[in-house]
Motif scaffolding. Structure first.
Motif, PDB file in Angstrom:
ATOM      1  N   ALA A  61      -1.246   2.727  -4.792  1.00  0.00           N
ATOM      2  CA  ALA A  61      -0.992   2.773  -3.461  1.00  0.00           C
ATOM      3  C   ALA A  61      -0.856   1.648  -2.593  1.00  0.00           C
ATOM      4  O   ALA A  61       0.045   1.584  -1.857  1.00  0.00           O
ATOM      5  CB  ALA A  61      -1.869   3.684  -3.246  1.00  0.00           C
ATOM      6  N   LEU A  62      -1.580   0.336  -3.091  1.00  0.00           N
ATOM      7  CA  LEU A  62      -1.379  -0.705  -2.592  1.00  0.00           C
ATOM      8  C   LEU A  62      -0.198  -1.236  -2.817  1.00  0.00           C
ATOM      9  O   LEU A  62       0.649  -1.920  -1.771  1.00  0.00           O
ATOM     10  CB  LEU A  62      -2.608  -1.468  -3.147  1.00  0.00           C
ATOM     11  CG  LEU A  62      -2.370  -3.279  -2.670  1.00  0.00           C
ATOM     12  CD1 LEU A  62      -2.558  -3.504  -1.219  1.00  0.00           C
ATOM     13  CD2 LEU A  62      -3.472  -4.117  -3.560  1.00  0.00           C
ATOM     14  N   ALA A  70       4.718  -2.021   4.730  1.00  0.00           N
ATOM     15  CA  ALA A  70       3.559  -1.281   5.668  1.00  0.00           C
ATOM     16  C   ALA A  70       2.801  -2.403   6.314  1.00  0.00           C
ATOM     17  O   ALA A  70       2.755  -3.494   5.885  1.00  0.00           O
ATOM     18  CB  ALA A  70       2.711  -0.286   4.704  1.00  0.00           C
ATOM     19  N   PRO A  71       2.231  -1.918   7.286  1.00  0.00           N
ATOM     20  CA  PRO A  71       1.416  -2.951   8.268  1.00  0.00           C
ATOM     21  C   PRO A  71       0.236  -3.653   7.168  1.00  0.00           C
ATOM     22  O   PRO A  71      -0.169  -2.843   6.393  1.00  0.00           O
ATOM     23  CB  PRO A  71       0.668  -2.157   9.314  1.00  0.00           C
ATOM     24  CG  PRO A  71       1.559  -1.240   9.523  1.00  0.00           C
ATOM     25  CD  PRO A  71       2.281  -0.739   8.061  1.00  0.00           C
ATOM     26  N   ALA A  72      -0.061  -5.010   7.570  1.00  0.00           N
ATOM     27  CA  ALA A  72      -1.102  -5.384   6.579  1.00  0.00           C
ATOM     28  C   ALA A  72      -2.302  -4.829   6.627  1.00  0.00           C
ATOM     29  O   ALA A  72      -3.165  -4.797   5.436  1.00  0.00           O
ATOM     30  CB  ALA A  72      -1.263  -7.263   6.895  1.00  0.00           C
ATOM     31  N   ASP A  73      -2.725  -4.357   7.606  1.00  0.00           N
ATOM     32  CA  ASP A  73      -4.077  -3.470   7.948  1.00  0.00           C
ATOM     33  C   ASP A  73      -4.189  -2.323   7.009  1.00  0.00           C
ATOM     34  O   ASP A  73      -5.013  -2.058   6.446  1.00  0.00           O
ATOM     35  CB  ASP A  73      -4.664  -3.281   9.207  1.00  0.00           C
ATOM     36  CG  ASP A  73      -3.554  -2.441   9.933  1.00  0.00           C
ATOM     37  OD1 ASP A  73      -2.344  -2.092   9.307  1.00  0.00           O
ATOM     38  OD2 ASP A  73      -3.778  -1.811  10.971  1.00  0.00           O
ATOM     39  N   GLU A  74      -3.066  -1.568   6.897  1.00  0.00           N
ATOM     40  CA  GLU A  74      -2.934  -0.435   5.749  1.00  0.00           C
ATOM     41  C   GLU A  74      -3.168  -0.903   4.422  1.00  0.00           C
ATOM     42  O   GLU A  74      -3.725  -0.308   3.647  1.00  0.00           O
ATOM     43  CB  GLU A  74      -1.694   0.132   5.989  1.00  0.00           C
ATOM     44  CG  GLU A  74      -1.594   0.918   7.461  1.00  0.00           C
ATOM     45  CD  GLU A  74      -0.335   1.972   7.427  1.00  0.00           C
ATOM     46  OE1 GLU A  74       0.110   2.356   6.493  1.00  0.00           O
ATOM     47  OE2 GLU A  74       0.067   2.132   8.536  1.00  0.00           O
ATOM     48  N   SER A  75      -2.501  -2.027   4.019  1.00  0.00           N
ATOM     49  CA  SER A  75      -2.443  -2.396   2.589  1.00  0.00           C
ATOM     50  C   SER A  75      -4.042  -3.064   2.167  1.00  0.00           C
ATOM     51  O   SER A  75      -4.493  -2.856   1.349  1.00  0.00           O
ATOM     52  CB  SER A  75      -1.403  -3.659   2.415  1.00  0.00           C
ATOM     53  OG  SER A  75      -0.077  -2.767   2.431  1.00  0.00           O
ATOM     54  N   SER A  76      -4.463  -3.925   3.378  1.00  0.00           N
ATOM     55  CA  SER A  76      -5.674  -4.268   2.984  1.00  0.00           C
ATOM     56  C   SER A  76      -6.828  -3.266   2.803  1.00  0.00           C
ATOM     57  O   SER A  76      -7.803  -3.448   2.121  1.00  0.00           O
ATOM     58  CB  SER A  76      -5.917  -5.176   4.579  1.00  0.00           C
ATOM     59  OG  SER A  76      -5.038  -6.298   4.668  1.00  0.00           O
ATOM     60  N   LYS A  77      -6.722  -2.057   3.534  1.00  0.00           N
ATOM     61  CA  LYS A  77      -7.797  -1.023   3.232  1.00  0.00           C
ATOM     62  C   LYS A  77      -7.747  -0.511   1.693  1.00  0.00           C
ATOM     63  O   LYS A  77      -8.961  -0.179   1.214  1.00  0.00           O
ATOM     64  CB  LYS A  77      -7.545   0.279   3.991  1.00  0.00           C
ATOM     65  CG  LYS A  77      -6.280   1.130   3.740  1.00  0.00           C
ATOM     66  CD  LYS A  77      -6.142   2.369   4.683  1.00  0.00           C
ATOM     67  CE  LYS A  77      -5.249   3.199   4.030  1.00  0.00           C
ATOM     68  NZ  LYS A  77      -5.007   4.287   5.142  1.00  0.00           N
ATOM     69  N   TYR A  78      -6.573  -0.497   1.070  1.00  0.00           N
ATOM     70  CA  TYR A  78      -6.604  -0.478  -0.209  1.00  0.00           C
ATOM     71  C   TYR A  78      -7.201  -1.414  -1.263  1.00  0.00           C
ATOM     72  O   TYR A  78      -7.944  -1.282  -2.117  1.00  0.00           O
ATOM     73  CB  TYR A  78      -5.166  -0.097  -0.944  1.00  0.00           C
ATOM     74  CG  TYR A  78      -4.537   1.028  -0.470  1.00  0.00           C
ATOM     75  CD1 TYR A  78      -5.264   2.571  -0.849  1.00  0.00           C
ATOM     76  CD2 TYR A  78      -3.665   1.233   0.642  1.00  0.00           C
ATOM     77  CE1 TYR A  78      -4.674   3.574  -0.255  1.00  0.00           C
ATOM     78  CE2 TYR A  78      -2.980   2.521   0.904  1.00  0.00           C
ATOM     79  CZ  TYR A  78      -3.587   3.666   0.466  1.00  0.00           C
ATOM     80  OH  TYR A  78      -3.090   4.860   1.107  1.00  0.00           O
ATOM     81  N   PHE A  94      -6.307  -8.720  -8.440  1.00  0.00           N
ATOM     82  CA  PHE A  94      -5.129  -8.723  -7.614  1.00  0.00           C
ATOM     83  C   PHE A  94      -5.188  -8.187  -6.262  1.00  0.00           C
ATOM     84  O   PHE A  94      -4.321  -8.852  -5.757  1.00  0.00           O
ATOM     85  CB  PHE A  94      -4.128  -7.934  -8.684  1.00  0.00           C
ATOM     86  CG  PHE A  94      -3.748  -8.804 -10.010  1.00  0.00           C
ATOM     87  CD1 PHE A  94      -2.759  -9.793  -9.826  1.00  0.00           C
ATOM     88  CD2 PHE A  94      -4.119  -8.537 -11.078  1.00  0.00           C
ATOM     89  CE1 PHE A  94      -2.451 -10.777 -10.946  1.00  0.00           C
ATOM     90  CE2 PHE A  94      -4.074  -9.250 -12.188  1.00  0.00           C
ATOM     91  CZ  PHE A  94      -3.117 -10.257 -12.170  1.00  0.00           C
ATOM     92  N   ALA A  95      -5.994  -7.328  -6.048  1.00  0.00           N
ATOM     93  CA  ALA A  95      -6.256  -7.047  -4.523  1.00  0.00           C
ATOM     94  C   ALA A  95      -6.724  -8.278  -3.628  1.00  0.00           C
ATOM     95  O   ALA A  95      -6.274  -8.609  -2.776  1.00  0.00           O
ATOM     96  CB  ALA A  95      -7.115  -5.754  -4.464  1.00  0.00           C
ATOM     97  N   ALA A  96      -7.686  -8.928  -4.272  1.00  0.00           N
ATOM     98  CA  ALA A  96      -8.298 -10.467  -3.736  1.00  0.00           C
ATOM     99  C   ALA A  96      -6.989 -11.311  -3.529  1.00  0.00           C
ATOM    100  O   ALA A  96      -7.160 -11.769  -2.599  1.00  0.00           O
ATOM    101  CB  ALA A  96      -9.330 -10.795  -4.451  1.00  0.00           C
ATOM    102  N   PHE A  97      -6.019 -11.278  -4.565  1.00  0.00           N
ATOM    103  CA  PHE A  97      -5.048 -12.420  -4.490  1.00  0.00           C
ATOM    104  C   PHE A  97      -4.364 -11.604  -3.155  1.00  0.00           C
ATOM    105  O   PHE A  97      -3.605 -12.687  -2.325  1.00  0.00           O
ATOM    106  CB  PHE A  97      -4.004 -12.169  -5.739  1.00  0.00           C
ATOM    107  CG  PHE A  97      -4.552 -13.122  -6.672  1.00  0.00           C
ATOM    108  CD1 PHE A  97      -4.688 -14.279  -6.740  1.00  0.00           C
ATOM    109  CD2 PHE A  97      -4.798 -12.499  -8.032  1.00  0.00           C
ATOM    110  CE1 PHE A  97      -5.223 -15.305  -7.698  1.00  0.00           C
ATOM    111  CE2 PHE A  97      -5.140 -13.545  -9.071  1.00  0.00           C
ATOM    112  CZ  PHE A  97      -5.323 -14.753  -8.741  1.00  0.00           C
ATOM    113  N   HIS A  98      -3.764 -10.574  -3.008  1.00  0.00           N
ATOM    114  CA  HIS A  98      -3.333  -9.907  -1.954  1.00  0.00           C
ATOM    115  C   HIS A  98      -3.675 -10.467  -0.717  1.00  0.00           C
ATOM    116  O   HIS A  98      -3.059 -10.775   0.128  1.00  0.00           O
ATOM    117  CB  HIS A  98      -3.001  -8.593  -2.060  1.00  0.00           C
ATOM    118  CG  HIS A  98      -2.602  -7.733  -0.846  1.00  0.00           C
ATOM    119  ND1 HIS A  98      -0.950  -7.863  -0.791  1.00  0.00           N
ATOM    120  CD2 HIS A  98      -2.873  -6.888   0.089  1.00  0.00           C
ATOM    121  CE1 HIS A  98      -0.798  -7.252   0.557  1.00  0.00           C
ATOM    122  NE2 HIS A  98      -1.709  -6.554   0.639  1.00  0.00           N
TER     123      HIS A  98
END
Length: 238
Positions: A61-62, A70-78, A94-98
């Motif tokens: 989903a991320l 998508a806006p950064a805040d939407e990706s950040s929630k994942y 990899f989420a932390a890398f993002h």
């Protein structure tokens, strides 16, 4: 010969009864414990598989959010969900890398540093994830003006295909700090190590040529191979 060898069947039976009387209870407990542990292991393993599958779904989903811009805040929630609830998975790293990349884009270098140090805490030492986190952390520290801390990471060296990237990053940090002679040597090292490609080759070559005396420019290759610093997908190097 040992006395035990002369025991009759009755004596051996008596010995066995006495042993059971003295140890049977603890043995039974051990057997029950072993069975429970076996069942527990299977239950834990099934739970881990389910946990990993859920983390994979969130990670996909991320990636979808990133791919559609998508806006950064939407990706950040994942990404936050992966880090908070699935910290021991590669997906969380990899989420932390993002999140670190988003922070760098917003010039929030302390936050980028925090995310990259989180990866280093959770990634296996010497893994591709750990080396990539070190490389990016060094660049963040260099951009923050923490030159010596950055160089301490980069000059510690890297194994395999990250070695040239470490050398190129070292050159960038030194160049930013105005230490041109040292930067030239770092870029030359990156070229000698090889294994790089793409736009980074032109970048390293151009920087090196700008630092070389005019008399030797003709001896400098136009293109060099560069290490791909893109993030490994989960399952690689871990």
């Amino acid at each position: 010969m040992a006395v035990d060898e002369y025991r009759t069947d009755d004596e051996q039976l008596d010995a066995l009864r006495r042993w059971w009387s003295e140890n049977g209870k603890s043995l039974a407990v051990a057997v029950v414990t072993a069975v429970a542990l076996s069942f527990g292991w299977q239950t834990w393993q099934a739970s881990e598989e389910q946990n990993l599958a859920q983390a994979s779904d969130i990670y996909q989903a991320l990636l979808r959010n990133i791919s559609i811009g998508a806006p950064a805040d939407e990706s950040s929630k994942y990404a936050d969900e992966l880090i908070n609830d699935y910290a021991e998975t590669t997906y969380a790293q990899f989420a932390a890398f993002h999140l670190a990349a988003i922070a760098v884009g917003m010039d929030k270098l302390p936050e980028a540093e925090r995310q990259l140090r989180w990866v280093l805490k959770h990634a296996a030492k010497g893994s591709d994830s750990a080396q990539l986190a070190e490389l990016r952390l060094a660049r963040v520290l260099g951009a923050s003006g923490q030159t010596e801390k950055s160089l301490a990471i980069l000059q510690g060296g890297a194994d395999g295909h990250f070695a040239a990237a470490y050398a190129a990053a070292e050159g960038d940090v030194l160049l930013t700090a105005g230490r041109n002679d040292e930067a030239r040597l770092a870029y030359q090292k990156a070229m000698a190590l090889g294994g790089i490609e793409g736009s980074a080759s032109s970048s390293v070559s151009q920087k090196l040529q700008s630092l070389m005396p005019a008399a030797v420019l003709n001896d400098v290759p136009v293109a060099v191979e560069t290490v791909d610093e893109t993030e490994n997908q989960p399952g690689q190097g871990e």
